[in-house]
Design a protein around this motif. Structure first.
Motif, mmCIF file in Angstrom:
data_model
loop_
_atom_site.group_PDB
_atom_site.id
_atom_site.type_symbol
_atom_site.label_atom_id
_atom_site.label_comp_id
_atom_site.label_asym_id
_atom_site.label_seq_id
_atom_site.Cartn_x
_atom_site.Cartn_y
_atom_site.Cartn_z
ATOM 1 N N VAL A 46 -8.772 -11.931 9.365
ATOM 2 C CA VAL A 46 -7.796 -11.488 10.363
ATOM 3 C C VAL A 46 -6.440 -11.243 9.693
ATOM 4 N N THR A 47 -6.050 -12.151 8.796
ATOM 5 C CA THR A 47 -4.785 -11.998 8.081
ATOM 6 C C THR A 47 -4.783 -10.711 7.274
ATOM 7 N N GLN A 48 -5.869 -10.429 6.559
ATOM 8 C CA GLN A 48 -5.953 -9.210 5.750
ATOM 9 C C GLN A 48 -5.908 -7.961 6.620
ATOM 10 N N LEU A 49 -6.593 -7.991 7.766
ATOM 11 C CA LEU A 49 -6.627 -6.815 8.639
ATOM 12 C C LEU A 49 -5.271 -6.544 9.278
ATOM 13 N N SER A 50 -4.493 -7.615 9.530
ATOM 14 C CA SER A 50 -3.209 -7.417 10.188
ATOM 15 C C SER A 50 -2.083 -7.144 9.190
ATOM 16 N N PHE A 51 -2.363 -7.249 7.902
ATOM 17 C CA PHE A 51 -1.336 -7.069 6.884
ATOM 18 C C PHE A 51 -1.149 -5.589 6.586
ATOM 19 N N ALA A 52 0.089 -5.132 6.673
ATOM 20 C CA ALA A 52 0.393 -3.722 6.413
ATOM 21 C C ALA A 52 0.338 -3.459 4.908
ATOM 22 N N ASN B 77 -1.185 5.045 0.729
ATOM 23 C CA ASN B 77 -2.607 5.138 1.083
ATOM 24 C C ASN B 77 -3.137 6.561 1.019
ATOM 25 N N ASP B 78 -2.251 7.559 1.164
ATOM 26 C CA ASP B 78 -2.695 8.954 1.021
ATOM 27 C C ASP B 78 -2.268 9.535 -0.332
ATOM 28 N N ASN B 79 -2.121 8.638 -1.323
ATOM 29 C CA ASN B 79 -1.851 9.003 -2.723
ATOM 30 C C ASN B 79 -0.556 9.769 -2.945
ATOM 31 N N ASP C 235 3.851 9.478 -3.437
ATOM 32 C CA ASP C 235 4.792 8.536 -4.038
ATOM 33 C C ASP C 235 5.781 7.989 -3.011
ATOM 34 N N PHE C 236 5.394 8.031 -1.759
ATOM 35 C CA PHE C 236 6.191 7.450 -0.681
ATOM 36 C C PHE C 236 5.292 7.185 0.512
ATOM 37 N N ALA C 237 5.765 6.292 1.392
ATOM 38 C CA ALA C 237 5.091 6.024 2.662
ATOM 39 C C ALA C 237 6.118 6.244 3.768
ATOM 40 N N VAL C 238 5.660 6.709 4.913
ATOM 41 C CA VAL C 238 6.553 6.953 6.045
ATOM 42 C C VAL C 238 6.184 6.002 7.174
ATOM 43 N N VAL C 239 7.207 5.318 7.686
ATOM 44 C CA VAL C 239 7.041 4.415 8.816
ATOM 45 C C VAL C 239 7.673 5.083 10.027
ATOM 46 N N ASP C 240 6.879 5.285 11.074
ATOM 47 C CA ASP C 240 7.388 5.893 12.306
ATOM 48 C C ASP C 240 8.063 4.829 13.172
ATOM 49 N N GLY D 114 -1.677 -9.434 -7.240
ATOM 50 C CA GLY D 114 -0.392 -10.102 -7.038
ATOM 51 C C GLY D 114 0.718 -9.124 -6.694
ATOM 52 N N LEU D 115 0.789 -8.020 -7.440
ATOM 53 C CA LEU D 115 1.827 -7.014 -7.178
ATOM 54 C C LEU D 115 1.612 -6.335 -5.832
ATOM 55 N N ASN D 116 0.358 -5.972 -5.530
ATOM 56 C CA ASN D 116 0.064 -5.348 -4.227
ATOM 57 C C ASN D 116 0.505 -6.254 -3.083
ATOM 58 N N THR D 117 0.097 -7.496 -3.131
ATOM 59 C CA THR D 117 0.405 -8.438 -2.059
ATOM 60 C C THR D 117 1.910 -8.685 -1.966
ATOM 61 N N HIS D 118 2.536 -8.951 -3.094
ATOM 62 C CA HIS D 118 3.941 -9.333 -3.110
ATOM 63 C C HIS D 118 4.854 -8.194 -2.642
ATOM 64 N N LEU D 119 4.697 -7.017 -3.210
ATOM 65 C CA LEU D 119 5.613 -5.921 -2.879
ATOM 66 C C LEU D 119 5.344 -5.350 -1.489
ATOM 67 N N ASN D 120 4.078 -5.295 -1.061
ATOM 68 C CA ASN D 120 3.800 -4.865 0.313
ATOM 69 C C ASN D 120 4.369 -5.864 1.321
ATOM 70 N N ALA D 121 4.308 -7.160 0.993
ATOM 71 C CA ALA D 121 4.861 -8.184 1.886
ATOM 72 C C ALA D 121 6.377 -8.032 2.013
ATOM 73 N N ILE D 122 7.043 -7.690 0.907
ATOM 74 C CA ILE D 122 8.505 -7.507 0.958
ATOM 75 C C ILE D 122 8.857 -6.306 1.832
ATOM 76 N N VAL D 123 8.154 -5.184 1.630
ATOM 77 C CA VAL D 123 8.414 -3.989 2.452
ATOM 78 C C VAL D 123 8.163 -4.310 3.920
ATOM 79 N N LYS D 124 7.049 -4.976 4.203
ATOM 80 C CA LYS D 124 6.713 -5.330 5.590
ATOM 81 C C LYS D 124 7.784 -6.237 6.195
ATOM 82 N N GLN D 125 8.240 -7.197 5.424
ATOM 83 C CA GLN D 125 9.250 -8.121 5.917
ATOM 84 C C GLN D 125 10.549 -7.384 6.263
ATOM 85 N N ILE D 126 10.957 -6.464 5.403
ATOM 86 C CA ILE D 126 12.180 -5.692 5.664
ATOM 87 C C ILE D 126 12.012 -4.814 6.902
#
Length: 198
Positions: A13-19, A32-34, A36-41, A176-188
């Motif tokens: 559940v944690t993995q599925l809910s993690f952005a 995710n679509d390869n 060099d940026f991601a867009v958050v609506d 480690g890098l995937n988890t850590h940096l995605n968590a920082i972006v999600k937190q912000i």
């Protein structure tokens, strides 16, 4: 057995809910679509408000963000930060067996804004660790210094995250890098959504 099943379900559940905004490749982070940026609506929020909200989120999450902030008023925010011993990686350093090392992480995150959208550019990073010189009979102690864990293995590198052909060598580092940096972006992003402009 029931306890173990509960833990497995919680992890799923944690993995599925993690952005997951970005994933690390041999060419660096890509969305995710390869791209060099991601867009958050963020529907119905003006560019100026998105900018202020993200800036306020960063200011509330970091103890001294001004040292690492570069802003273009109302348009973009670039955050450069440093964390000691942030990424644990298990690998060999030329001897027998594998050892757990904790790498310091320097990273840069950039946010750009339009009405209803936040663009997050792919993070850039550097992993380094301090090593102490070891004693060798007849020659005394060897040198101490910093060593960098490169993304792609160079000719003189003992270890890297990927080899020259793009094959993953150190899964610990990638995870480690995937988890850590995605968590920082999600937190912000999450924090910016809860800030009210009054």
């Amino acid at each position: 057995m029931k306890k173990m099943l509960g833990i497995v379900i919680l992890l799923l559940v944690t993995q599925l809910s993690f952005a997951q905004y970005f994933k690390l490749t041999a060419n660096g982070f890509v969305s995710n679509d390869n791209k060099d940026f991601a867009v958050v609506d963020v529907p119905n929020v003006k560019q100026a408000d998105l900018y202020k909200n993200v800036l306020n989120a960063i200011n509330s999450l970091y103890s001294n963000p001004q040292k690492g902030l570069s802003v273009l008023e109302g348009e973009s925010i670039t955050l450069t930060a440093y964390e000691e011993k942030a990424i644990p990686v298990k690998h060999s350093s030329g001897g027998f067996g594998k050892t757990n090392y904790k790498y310091d992480l320097s990273y840069t995150l950039s946010f750009l804004f339009k009405d209803g959208k936040i663009r997050v550019n792919s993070p850039t990073f550097e992993l380094k660790r301090w090593y102490e010189g070891t004693f060798r009979a007849g020659s005394g102690y060897g040198n101490s210094g910093w060593t960098t864990l490169n993304l792609v293995k160079g000719k003189n590198d003992r270890v890297a995250i990927y080899d020259q052909n793009g094959k993953l060598i150190l899964e610990d580092a990638t995870n480690g890098l995937n988890t850590h940096l995605n968590a920082i972006v999600k937190q912000i992003i999450d924090k910016s959504n809860t800030i009210s402009n009054w």
